[in-house]
Design a protein around this motif. Structure first.
Motif, mmCIF file in Angstrom:
data_model
loop_
_atom_site.group_PDB
_atom_site.id
_atom_site.type_symbol
_atom_site.label_atom_id
_atom_site.label_comp_id
_atom_site.label_asym_id
_atom_site.label_seq_id
_atom_site.Cartn_x
_atom_site.Cartn_y
_atom_site.Cartn_z
ATOM 1 N N THR A 198 0.840 -1.191 0.000
ATOM 2 C CA THR A 198 0.000 0.000 0.000
ATOM 3 C C THR A 198 0.875 1.241 0.000
ATOM 4 O O THR A 198 1.837 1.334 0.751
ATOM 5 C CB THR A 198 -0.923 0.019 1.236
ATOM 6 O OG1 THR A 198 -1.773 -1.125 1.204
ATOM 7 C CG2 THR A 198 -1.789 1.271 1.250
ATOM 8 N N CYS A 199 0.532 2.161 -0.856
ATOM 9 C CA CYS A 199 1.306 3.392 -0.964
ATOM 10 C C CYS A 199 1.399 4.082 0.395
ATOM 11 O O CYS A 199 0.424 4.168 1.139
ATOM 12 C CB CYS A 199 0.627 4.321 -1.970
ATOM 13 S SG CYS A 199 1.582 5.775 -2.372
ATOM 14 N N THR A 248 3.296 3.036 2.893
ATOM 15 C CA THR A 248 3.770 2.109 3.922
ATOM 16 C C THR A 248 5.191 1.653 3.578
ATOM 17 O O THR A 248 5.793 2.116 2.616
ATOM 18 C CB THR A 248 2.829 0.904 4.044
ATOM 19 O OG1 THR A 248 2.753 0.230 2.778
ATOM 20 C CG2 THR A 248 1.433 1.357 4.435
ATOM 21 N N ASN A 299 8.085 4.366 3.180
ATOM 22 C CA ASN A 299 7.155 5.338 2.594
ATOM 23 C C ASN A 299 7.074 5.150 1.074
ATOM 24 O O ASN A 299 7.373 6.042 0.285
ATOM 25 C CB ASN A 299 7.595 6.764 2.931
ATOM 26 C CG ASN A 299 6.551 7.793 2.549
ATOM 27 O OD1 ASN A 299 5.365 7.485 2.417
ATOM 28 N ND2 ASN A 299 6.979 9.027 2.331
ATOM 29 N N SER A 308 -2.983 2.003 -4.380
ATOM 30 C CA SER A 308 -3.434 3.236 -3.749
ATOM 31 C C SER A 308 -4.663 2.951 -2.895
ATOM 32 O O SER A 308 -5.771 3.388 -3.183
ATOM 33 C CB SER A 308 -3.759 4.289 -4.812
ATOM 34 O OG SER A 308 -4.151 5.506 -4.205
ATOM 35 N N HIS A 309 -4.458 2.167 -1.830
ATOM 36 C CA HIS A 309 -5.536 1.866 -0.896
ATOM 37 C C HIS A 309 -5.596 2.931 0.189
ATOM 38 O O HIS A 309 -4.598 3.595 0.471
ATOM 39 C CB HIS A 309 -5.306 0.494 -0.235
ATOM 40 C CG HIS A 309 -5.773 -0.652 -1.068
ATOM 41 N ND1 HIS A 309 -5.078 -1.098 -2.165
ATOM 42 C CD2 HIS A 309 -6.867 -1.448 -0.973
ATOM 43 C CE1 HIS A 309 -5.719 -2.119 -2.704
ATOM 44 N NE2 HIS A 309 -6.801 -2.357 -2.001
ATOM 45 N N HIS A 328 -5.240 4.386 3.757
ATOM 46 C CA HIS A 328 -4.275 4.026 4.804
ATOM 47 C C HIS A 328 -4.765 4.599 6.129
ATOM 48 O O HIS A 328 -5.032 5.794 6.238
ATOM 49 C CB HIS A 328 -2.897 4.578 4.461
ATOM 50 C CG HIS A 328 -1.885 4.347 5.534
ATOM 51 N ND1 HIS A 328 -1.445 3.078 5.879
ATOM 52 C CD2 HIS A 328 -1.224 5.202 6.343
ATOM 53 C CE1 HIS A 328 -0.559 3.172 6.840
ATOM 54 N NE2 HIS A 328 -0.404 4.445 7.148
ATOM 55 N N SER A 331 -4.249 5.261 10.209
ATOM 56 C CA SER A 331 -3.279 5.379 11.305
ATOM 57 C C SER A 331 -4.034 5.800 12.557
ATOM 58 O O SER A 331 -5.024 6.525 12.477
ATOM 59 C CB SER A 331 -2.193 6.407 10.959
ATOM 60 O OG SER A 331 -2.760 7.678 10.722
ATOM 61 N N SER A 372 -1.729 2.195 13.542
ATOM 62 C CA SER A 372 -1.850 0.847 13.013
ATOM 63 C C SER A 372 -2.744 0.000 13.911
ATOM 64 O O SER A 372 -2.963 0.310 15.078
ATOM 65 C CB SER A 372 -0.468 0.203 12.891
ATOM 66 O OG SER A 372 0.193 0.199 14.141
ATOM 67 N N CYS A 409 -7.571 8.669 8.123
ATOM 68 C CA CYS A 409 -7.616 7.916 6.879
ATOM 69 C C CYS A 409 -7.065 8.793 5.760
ATOM 70 O O CYS A 409 -7.504 9.941 5.602
ATOM 71 C CB CYS A 409 -9.033 7.468 6.558
ATOM 72 S SG CYS A 409 -9.139 6.481 5.045
ATOM 73 N N THR A 421 -9.779 -0.233 4.127
ATOM 74 C CA THR A 421 -8.818 -0.759 5.094
ATOM 75 C C THR A 421 -9.458 -0.705 6.474
ATOM 76 O O THR A 421 -10.365 0.104 6.718
ATOM 77 C CB THR A 421 -7.505 0.055 5.059
ATOM 78 O OG1 THR A 421 -6.554 -0.558 5.919
ATOM 79 C CG2 THR A 421 -7.726 1.490 5.520
#
Length: 279
Positions: free
Chosen positions: A39-40, A42, A109, A136-137, A139, A141, A143, A159, A225
């Motif tokens: 995932t972009c 990460t 990253n 490009s999901h 993301h 935080s 985690s 998000c 996600t």
């Protein structure tokens, strides 16, 4: 006699061709390639499973796709990362002096430009290719799982779509346990923090004061996600390192969560003892 010489010369020449082909095949030997999804935004760790335990002087080289994706660019030899990539700070080599360890390339990253075929080549035992696909999901935080102290009354989730500089934030959807987040059952606030990110703040009020855990989902353009949010149990709290703040928080949480007022004198005694202990 001349025919015999020609035949012997041909045999020697054919032997040389066979030897050359054997050497060529040994040099170009490639293990089965692999595909990895990331995932972009990460981090990803690429492993090179070709290290030979028979060659203590073996050198591993790493290649990555260039910006035009037309050919591979050498980025590292052995434990040396080329300066143009070292200065970026997103590439790191992870290796060990042990001959049985697996060399790894860490990319932090991850960006869309990192997508492509990576190759690690050994000086003695072939090469291995890794096809890296960047998705490009959304993301989330922090985690998962997000562990709360019993005293927590609010928590925050962010998000973002790190590979998209701008998105239609009206199409970003929040769910809890598979159901759309709504004001009927949840006290929450959503704020836009950038052109591609939203922040969700959940307040645990009287309606969900017995909150134990829930799955929160961020969905955008059919992709989603998840993150599990739950409160720590008493057993988990006992296993945590003893710190003044955490133990005091737990005692105060017990005080306010029980809702019982008939033991106010006992509570005041506990608070007084805590003050004596800290001061």
């Amino acid at each position: 006699m001349s025919n015999i010489n020609i035949n012997s010369s041909f045999l020697r020449f054919s032997d040389l061709i066979i030897v050359y082909l054997i050497i060529l095949l040994s040099l170009s030997f490639t293990t089965n390639g692999s595909t990895m999804h990331v995932t972009c935004g990460t981090d990803i760790e690429l492993k090179c499973p070709i290290r030979s335990i028979k060659s203590p002087n073996e050198v591993i080289s790493w290649f990555r796709p260039n910006s035009s994706q037309t050919h591979l660019t050498l980025i590292a030899i052995g434990d040396i990362l080329f300066s143009e990539y070292a200065t970026i700070g997103r590439y790191n080599l992870i290796s060990s002096s042990s001959s049985s360890s697996i060399p790894r390339l860490l990319i932090s990253n991850v960006l869309t430009e990192d997508q492509g075929i990576y190759t690690c080549k050994s000086s003695s035992s072939g090469q291995h290719s890794i096809k890296l696909l960047v998705n490009s999901h959304p993301h989330l935080s922090p985690s998962s799982p997000l562990l709360l102290y019993p005293v927590n009354r609010t928590f925050t989730l962010t998000c973002s779509l790190l590979c998209d500089l701008e998105i239609n934030l009206n199409d970003l959807i929040w769910l809890v346990n598979g159901e759309l987040l709504n004001k009927t059952n949840h006290d929450f606030h959503i704020e836009t923090i950038s052109s591609n990110a939203q922040r969700l703040t959940i307040s645990l009020n009287k309606r969900n004061r017995n909150f134990l855990q829930a799955n929160y989902t961020c969905r955008y353009d059919g992709k989603e996600t998840h993150i599990l949010v739950r409160r720590r149990t008493k057993e988990e709290l006992h296993r945590l390192p003893r710190q003044h703040d955490s133990s005091a928080q737990y005692l105060f949480q017990t005080l306010f969560d029980t809702g019982q007022t008939q033991y106010q004198a006992s509570y005041m005694t506990i608070i007084f003892l805590l003050l004596l202990y800290f001061y």
